[in-house]
Design a protein around this motif. Sequence first.
Motif, PDB file in Angstrom:
ATOM      1  N   ASN A 174       6.988  -7.485  19.232  1.00 54.51           N
ATOM      2  CA  ASN A 174       7.434  -8.137  20.467  1.00 54.51           C
ATOM      3  C   ASN A 174       6.369  -9.070  21.038  1.00 54.51           C
ATOM      4  N   HIS A 175       5.174  -8.541  21.276  1.00 51.07           N
ATOM      5  CA  HIS A 175       4.098  -9.389  21.802  1.00 51.07           C
ATOM      6  C   HIS A 175       2.832  -9.272  20.963  1.00 51.07           C
ATOM      7  N   GLY A 176       2.941  -8.625  19.819  1.00 46.96           N
ATOM      8  CA  GLY A 176       1.830  -8.635  18.868  1.00 46.96           C
ATOM      9  C   GLY A 176       0.774  -7.555  19.039  1.00 46.96           C
ATOM     10  N   SER A 177       1.046  -6.506  19.791  1.00 44.11           N
ATOM     11  CA  SER A 177       0.052  -5.433  19.892  1.00 44.11           C
ATOM     12  C   SER A 177      -0.159  -4.776  18.526  1.00 44.11           C
TER      13      SER A 177
ATOM     14  N   PRO B 171      -1.329  -7.098  23.915  1.00 45.36           N
ATOM     15  CA  PRO B 171      -1.473  -6.713  25.315  1.00 45.36           C
ATOM     16  C   PRO B 171      -1.368  -5.215  25.648  1.00 45.36           C
TER      17      PRO B 171
ATOM     18  N   HIS C  98       3.211  -1.101  25.631  1.00 42.20           N
ATOM     19  CA  HIS C  98       3.253  -2.304  26.474  1.00 42.20           C
ATOM     20  C   HIS C  98       4.594  -2.390  27.190  1.00 42.20           C
ATOM     21  N   GLU C  99       5.646  -2.683  26.432  1.00 42.76           N
ATOM     22  CA  GLU C  99       6.960  -2.774  27.080  1.00 42.76           C
ATOM     23  C   GLU C  99       8.039  -2.028  26.321  1.00 42.76           C
ATOM     24  N   GLY C 100       7.611  -1.128  25.438  1.00 45.64           N
ATOM     25  CA  GLY C 100       8.583  -0.191  24.885  1.00 45.64           C
ATOM     26  C   GLY C 100       9.290  -0.566  23.606  1.00 45.64           C
ATOM     27  N   THR C 101       8.879  -1.617  22.964  1.00 50.97           N
ATOM     28  CA  THR C 101       9.526  -1.993  21.709  1.00 50.97           C
ATOM     29  C   THR C 101       9.137  -1.013  20.598  1.00 50.97           C
TER      30      THR C 101
ATOM     31  N   CYS D  42       3.446  -4.078  16.790  1.00 54.80           N
ATOM     32  CA  CYS D  42       4.616  -4.328  17.636  1.00 54.80           C
ATOM     33  C   CYS D  42       4.936  -5.812  17.552  1.00 54.80           C
TER      34      CYS D  42
ATOM     35  N   CYS E 238       6.103   1.241  21.692  1.00 49.24           N
ATOM     36  CA  CYS E 238       4.938   0.460  22.110  1.00 49.24           C
ATOM     37  C   CYS E 238       4.660   0.724  23.588  1.00 49.24           C
TER      38      CYS E 238
HETATM   39  S1  FES Z   1       6.287  -4.477  23.825  1.00 56.29           S
HETATM   40 FE1  FES Z   1       4.853  -4.176  22.235  1.00 56.29          FE
HETATM   41  S2  FES Z   1       3.392  -5.709  22.557  1.00 56.29           S
HETATM   42 FE2  FES Z   1       4.775  -5.987  24.193  1.00 56.29          FE
END
Ligand code: FES
Length: 171
Positions: free
Chosen positions: A133-136, A148, A115-118, A131, A113
């Motif tokens: 983690n934060h729903g992207s 995000p 955003h932050e790599g998940t 994703c 991802c």
């Molecule tokens: S790490 Fe994927 S949406 Fe934040």
Amino acid sequence: MKSNPTTDQMNRGEFMRNLGLSSVALMAFYCMGTGLTACSKSSDDGTPGGTVVTPAAGVTGNADASKGAISFTIDLTNANYSKLKTAGQYSIIGSLIVAKSKSGSFIALSKTCTHEGTEVQYRATQDDIYCSNHGSEYSLTGAVDVGPATKPLTQYKTSLSTDGNTLIVTA
Ligand code: FES
């Protein structure tokens, strides 16, 4: 009179046991207080995109983007990857996510991802990349549908052999 350190001093474990706490409660106490890595959940380790796992038997070539251009072949007759013959299924291979979409087309995207790599996942019901983690949410071309995240996933080319048993993924 001198005290005997072996009998007079109580270590932390003995002290807690004397308070009547079970070993489970003791472990929870230690984890709260120390933040030991052994107490951490592996999914929360902050490693971007998770570990690049060496592909199982059935994949030949380079599936790790950090080791050069992506170029690998998936043997879809191999039990490790035969599920990719079924629409709606996906596998994580090296640093990529490879899926057979609901419509039956193959997609290959970076699994990390932006955003932050998940590590992302393919959702058959929504027919998208998600994703947790934060729903992207990403489209099957890697474009961001819902933040995000703001940057797309890297898209790779897929080519299926005429007999349908071999999928080639390239940059
Ligand atoms: S790490 Fe994927 S949406 Fe934040």
